[in-house]
Design a protein around this motif. Structure first.
Motif, PDB file in Angstrom:
ATOM      1  N   ILE A   1       0.862  -1.184   0.000  1.00  6.89           N
ATOM      2  CA  ILE A   1       0.000   0.000   0.000  1.00  6.89           C
ATOM      3  C   ILE A   1       0.894   1.228   0.000  1.00  6.89           C
ATOM      4  CG2 ILE A   1      -1.647   1.348   1.378  1.00  6.89           C
ATOM      5  CD1 ILE A   1      -2.794  -1.342   2.364  1.00  6.89           C
ATOM      6  N   THR A   2       0.659   2.142  -0.936  1.00  6.59           N
ATOM      7  CA  THR A   2       1.444   3.379  -1.044  1.00  6.59           C
ATOM      8  C   THR A   2       0.627   4.565  -0.565  1.00  6.59           C
ATOM      9  OG1 THR A   2       2.876   2.639  -2.863  1.00  6.59           O
ATOM     10  CG2 THR A   2       2.501   4.995  -2.687  1.00  6.59           C
ATOM     11  N   LEU A   3       1.258   5.414   0.248  1.00  8.22           N
ATOM     12  CA  LEU A   3       0.667   6.671   0.709  1.00  8.22           C
ATOM     13  C   LEU A   3       1.338   7.824  -0.022  1.00  8.22           C
ATOM     14  CD1 LEU A   3       0.663   6.040   4.591  1.00  8.22           C
ATOM     15  CD2 LEU A   3      -1.010   5.305   2.883  1.00  8.22           C
ATOM     16  N   ASN A   4       0.564   8.800  -0.471  1.00  6.60           N
ATOM     17  CA  ASN A   4       1.084   9.935  -1.225  1.00  6.60           C
ATOM     18  C   ASN A   4       1.393  11.085  -0.280  1.00  6.60           C
ATOM     19  OD1 ASN A   4       1.696  11.931  -3.031  1.00  6.60           O
ATOM     20  ND2 ASN A   4      -0.238  11.829  -4.182  1.00  6.60           N
ATOM     21  N   ALA A   5       2.686  11.302  -0.038  1.00  4.19           N
ATOM     22  CA  ALA A   5       3.101  12.352   0.891  1.00  4.19           C
ATOM     23  C   ALA A   5       2.876  13.751   0.330  1.00  4.19           C
ATOM     24  CB  ALA A   5       4.572  12.174   1.257  1.00  4.19           C
ATOM     25  N   ARG A   6       2.564  13.851  -0.979  1.00  7.82           N
ATOM     26  CA  ARG A   6       2.262  15.168  -1.548  1.00  7.82           C
ATOM     27  C   ARG A   6       0.874  15.647  -1.125  1.00  7.82           C
ATOM     28  NH1 ARG A   6       4.146  11.717  -5.316  1.00  7.82           N
ATOM     29  NH2 ARG A   6       6.154  12.136  -6.332  1.00  7.82           N
ATOM     30  N   THR A   7       0.024  14.726  -0.686  1.00  7.77           N
ATOM     31  CA  THR A   7      -1.299  15.084  -0.182  1.00  7.77           C
ATOM     32  C   THR A   7      -1.135  15.819   1.143  1.00  7.77           C
ATOM     33  OG1 THR A   7      -2.296  13.134  -1.203  1.00  7.77           O
ATOM     34  CG2 THR A   7      -3.479  14.109   0.645  1.00  7.77           C
ATOM     35  N   PRO A   8      -1.731  16.999   1.299  1.00 10.90           N
ATOM     36  CA  PRO A   8      -1.505  17.773   2.533  1.00 10.90           C
ATOM     37  C   PRO A   8      -1.726  16.966   3.813  1.00 10.90           C
ATOM     38  CG  PRO A   8      -2.647  19.125   0.924  1.00 10.90           C
ATOM     39  CD  PRO A   8      -2.527  17.763   0.315  1.00 10.90           C
ATOM     40  N   ALA A   9      -2.768  16.169   3.856  1.00  8.68           N
ATOM     41  CA  ALA A   9      -3.068  15.414   5.078  1.00  8.68           C
ATOM     42  C   ALA A   9      -2.018  14.352   5.373  1.00  8.68           C
ATOM     43  CB  ALA A   9      -4.440  14.761   4.957  1.00  8.68           C
ATOM     44  N   LEU A  10      -1.268  13.905   4.341  1.00  5.83           N
ATOM     45  CA  LEU A  10      -0.275  12.858   4.529  1.00  5.83           C
ATOM     46  C   LEU A  10       1.154  13.379   4.412  1.00  5.83           C
ATOM     47  CD1 LEU A  10      -1.970   9.951   2.504  1.00  5.83           C
ATOM     48  CD2 LEU A  10      -1.839  10.200   4.996  1.00  5.83           C
ATOM     49  N   SER A  11       1.330  14.690   4.418  1.00  7.54           N
ATOM     50  CA  SER A  11       2.671  15.257   4.286  1.00  7.54           C
ATOM     51  C   SER A  11       3.516  15.043   5.537  1.00  7.54           C
ATOM     52  CB  SER A  11       2.582  16.752   3.971  1.00  7.54           C
ATOM     53  OG  SER A  11       1.916  17.432   5.023  1.00  7.54           O
ATOM     54  N   ASP A  12       2.857  14.794   6.672  1.00 11.31           N
ATOM     55  CA  ASP A  12       3.537  14.574   7.952  1.00 11.31           C
ATOM     56  C   ASP A  12       3.817  13.080   8.108  1.00 11.31           C
ATOM     57  OD1 ASP A  12       4.288  14.268  10.598  1.00 11.31           O
ATOM     58  OD2 ASP A  12       2.714  15.577  11.402  1.00 11.31           O
ATOM     59  N   ALA A  13       5.110  12.719   8.268  1.00 11.10           N
ATOM     60  CA  ALA A  13       5.478  11.304   8.407  1.00 11.10           C
ATOM     61  C   ALA A  13       4.792  10.657   9.610  1.00 11.10           C
ATOM     62  CB  ALA A  13       6.991  11.158   8.518  1.00 11.10           C
ATOM     63  N   THR A  14       4.518  11.450  10.656  1.00  5.87           N
ATOM     64  CA  THR A  14       3.836  10.906  11.842  1.00  5.87           C
ATOM     65  C   THR A  14       2.436  10.408  11.475  1.00  5.87           C
ATOM     66  OG1 THR A  14       5.049  12.432  13.255  1.00  5.87           O
ATOM     67  CG2 THR A  14       3.096  11.413  14.201  1.00  5.87           C
ATOM     68  N   VAL A  15       1.743  11.161  10.621  1.00  4.65           N
ATOM     69  CA  VAL A  15       0.405  10.750  10.182  1.00  4.65           C
ATOM     70  C   VAL A  15       0.503   9.480   9.338  1.00  4.65           C
ATOM     71  CG1 VAL A  15      -1.635  11.425   8.841  1.00  4.65           C
ATOM     72  CG2 VAL A  15      -0.473  13.107  10.302  1.00  4.65           C
TER      73      VAL A  15
ATOM     74  N   HIS B   1       6.548   7.111  -6.026  1.00  4.85           N
ATOM     75  CA  HIS B   1       5.180   7.620  -6.026  1.00  4.85           C
ATOM     76  C   HIS B   1       4.734   8.084  -4.650  1.00  4.85           C
ATOM     77  CE1 HIS B   1       4.673   6.771 -10.197  1.00  4.85           C
ATOM     78  NE2 HIS B   1       4.979   5.498 -10.039  1.00  4.85           N
ATOM     79  N   VAL B   2       5.551   7.831  -3.631  1.00  6.15           N
ATOM     80  CA  VAL B   2       5.276   8.398  -2.305  1.00  6.15           C
ATOM     81  C   VAL B   2       5.510   9.906  -2.335  1.00  6.15           C
ATOM     82  CG1 VAL B   2       5.992   8.410   0.126  1.00  6.15           C
ATOM     83  CG2 VAL B   2       5.849   6.242  -1.129  1.00  6.15           C
ATOM     84  N   GLY B   3       6.557  10.313  -3.075  1.00  3.82           N
ATOM     85  CA  GLY B   3       6.904  11.730  -3.097  1.00  3.82           C
ATOM     86  C   GLY B   3       7.633  12.167  -1.852  1.00  3.82           C
ATOM     87  N   ALA B   4       8.223  11.221  -1.124  1.00  2.00           N
ATOM     88  CA  ALA B   4       8.996  11.534   0.077  1.00  2.00           C
ATOM     89  C   ALA B   4      10.102  10.508   0.212  1.00  2.00           C
ATOM     90  CB  ALA B   4       8.113  11.528   1.323  1.00  2.00           C
TER      91      ALA B   4
END
Length: 573
Positions: free
Chosen positions: A324-338, A496-499
């Motif tokens: 499962i990939t999370l997109n760190a470019r998404t504002p809600a997922l930009s924080d690694a803690t989230v 594709h995570v962008g981080a």
């Protein structure tokens, strides 16, 4: 090279295994279905007993000349260059492997030998403290337009892939960014490549098993050519097969044996690739429309193979995994803690059981991004982030400022609401989306599912970063240090995570430059530990290489770490 992706049949090809870290698996006897013996000992509890390759091997003299092989792919691509950022998914790569030069052959353990059709010899040496690789080409090798394959092709590929000119859009610059020069050797059929620093996996370059074949200088020598020459076309080839027709209406790609091929004559007359939804493939196989089914972890497809007369199951343990990939470019997922909280809110064991139930494949979670569990050097570096812990997930979300307001968390007036994009026709992705939605709801995260058409999943969504969460398979190569690099380094062409992090990048650098297996293994595991902190890709499980095949189809199937020798694929007499 990358890796990459697979919805089920469509994958992003990633490199997860190596020369020095080959899979600890049994050798397969007859290659007919079953497991074929005992696996070598593994420290990983619950590791399956797997074959390393299962392809029904036969000598060419035992095969009949002629015939058509029908295969399924999950998308009819637009970008047909497998080394372009938009072409690094499984359908493009599958179609182009019989068409483009690969300088090496990969065996069941991932060991590399020179492919004499293209390369007479290649060796690395130290000169004045720098690594120099000399490539000596087969002078008989030529492109389909009649142009000989020369050192100029190697130079043009290096310039396109080295990352120096941002106008080129390669899927990966791994290895090529370490090269300072490519020069003509003793004649046009020799290239001398000098590296700025050592690159231990230099055999991954111009290697089909590493998803990095050679492309012609005449079609990639400028950024415009590189980015557009293979759009809706495959204009030049140099393999045992050539293109007869790209038919977007019928969603088929037809290859024919190339009469100008200078190597062993292909046993097959034709290969036809049919683009179709993954959940339609098993029915097509059962009805004889396709001869080989890359079933992966599809339970209904597995049962269909077993119930099809004249069919066999071919299985191997490969370096591939669902994730499962999370997109760190998404504002809600930009924080690694989230992102870490999302990891800990997902009960992977439940997801895995839902995906694998009924497959005769162990439901064992994978806790490494770069190595699979029965691979030398594998260890769990997840620092607790792989453990299902909704209480800790809630604590992390609170600490990040996302407070529960009724059933949904909010911050600065915005709901924590994520779009999960999955491909149509993929049972595993549907299961993963349903489970993820329920589990994240339990910690106050709202998830809505977007189902993308198979031809648009990568092109329209993933490659354009238009998702918050997604699920697909990463498919491996024989090169663990370099093969996955583009997926995980900060500026990777298929990240594709962008981080990422400088620590990940430097650990992968150390792995690629290492000269012994122990150093490589330690650096790879250090990189993996840092990737858990980044929390962009959540590994689920080692993806089964389960294929359905016509029983009389030889020299192809569950390849493990080996590559397909297309001129030797055929039907038994």
């Amino acid at each position: 090279m990358s890796r990459r992706l697979q919805h089920h049949g469509t994958a992003l090809l990633a490199g997860l295994t190596a020369l020095t870290l080959s899979l600890a698996l049994c050798s397969c006897g007859s290659g007919q279905g079953g497991d074929g013996g005992d696996a070598l000992p593994s420290s990983a509890a619950g590791t399956p007993k797997l074959t390393s390759v299962d392809i029904n091997p036969h000598e060419r003299g035992q095969l009949r000349q002629g015939g058509t092989l029908n295969l399924a792919i999950t998308q009819f691509s637009r970008q047909w260059s497998p080394i372009h950022g938009d072409g690094s998914e499984s359908s493009t790569i599958a179609v182009t492997k019989p068409l483009l030069p690969t300088f090496f052959r990969s065996d069941a353990a991932g060991a590399q030998t020179v492919n004499p059709a293209y390369l007479q010899e290649a060796h690395a040496e130290l000169k004045d403290g720098r690594q120099v690789v000399t490539w000596t080409l087969n002078p008989k090798a030529h492109w389909s337009d009649g142009t000989p394959i020369t050192w100029r092709d190697i130079e043009a590929n290096w310039r396109a892939l080295n990352g120096k000119d941002p106008a080129y859009k390669p899927s990966s610059s791994t290895g090529f960014e370490l090269v300072s020069s490519v020069e003509r050797g003793k004649d046009d059929f020799q290239a001398v490549m000098t590296f700025d620093r050592p690159f231990s996996e230099w055999q991954s370059m111009f290697n089909g098993a590493g998803n990095a074949p050679l492309l012609p200088a005449g079609r990639i020598s400028t950024p415009d050519l590189f980015n557009t020459a293979y759009l809706d076309a495959i204009p030049v080839t140099a393999g045992p097969f050539k293109v007869e027709q790209l038919d977007r209406t019928a969603q088929t790609v037809t290859l024919v044996a190339d009469p100008n091929w200078w190597g062993d004559k292909p046993m097959l007359d034709r290969i036809v690739f049919h683009a179709m939804l993954p959940d339609a493939m098993a029915d097509a196989f059962a009805k004889g429309r396709i001869d080989l089914l890359n079933n992966g972890p599809d339970v209904a497809g597995y049962q269909a193979i077993r119930n099809t007369k004249g069919a066999v199951v071919r299985r191997a343990g490969g370096p591939d995994f669902r994730q499962i990939t999370l997109n760190a470019r998404t504002p809600a997922l930009s924080d690694a803690t989230v992102r870490q909280a999302v990891f800990q809110a997902i009960n992977r064991d439940a997801v895995i059981r839902g995906d694998l139930n009924g497959l005769d494949w162990p439901a064992v979670a994978l806790n490494n991004h770069l190595l699979v569990a029965n691979q030398n050097g594998y260890r769990d570096n997840s620092l607790g982030l792989a453990r299902y812990d909704p209480v800790e997930a809630a604590r992390k979300l609170d600490a990040a400022g996302w407070k529960l307001d009724g059933d949904v968390r909010k911050k600065d007036g915005h709901e924590l609401n994520l779009r999960m994009v999955i491909p149509a026709g993929v049972t595993q992705a549907q299961n993963e989306a349903a489970n993820t939605t329920k589990m994240l709801k339990d910690v106050g995260i709202k998830v809505s599912t977007v189902t993308a058409a198979a031809n648009e999943f990568f092109d329209k969504y993933i490659n354009r970063n238009d998702f918050d969460i997604t699920a697909y398979s990463l498919l491996g190569t024989p090169f663990p240090a370099s093969g996955s690099r583009a997926n995980f380094v900060q500026n990777g062409g298929t990240n594709h995570v962008g981080a990422g992090s400088a620590a990940v990048d430097s650990a992968l650098d150390r792995a690629a430059a290492a000269t012994d297996a122990a150093t490589t293994s330690e650096a790879i595991n250090q990189a993996d530990g840092e990737l858990w902190k980044v929390a962009g890709v959540l590994p689920l499980y080692q993806r089964p290489q389960l294929y359905g095949a016509r029983a009389d189809l030889a020299n192809i199937g569950a390849q493990g770490l080996s590559d397909i020798v297309w001129e030797n694929v055929g039907f038994l007499k």
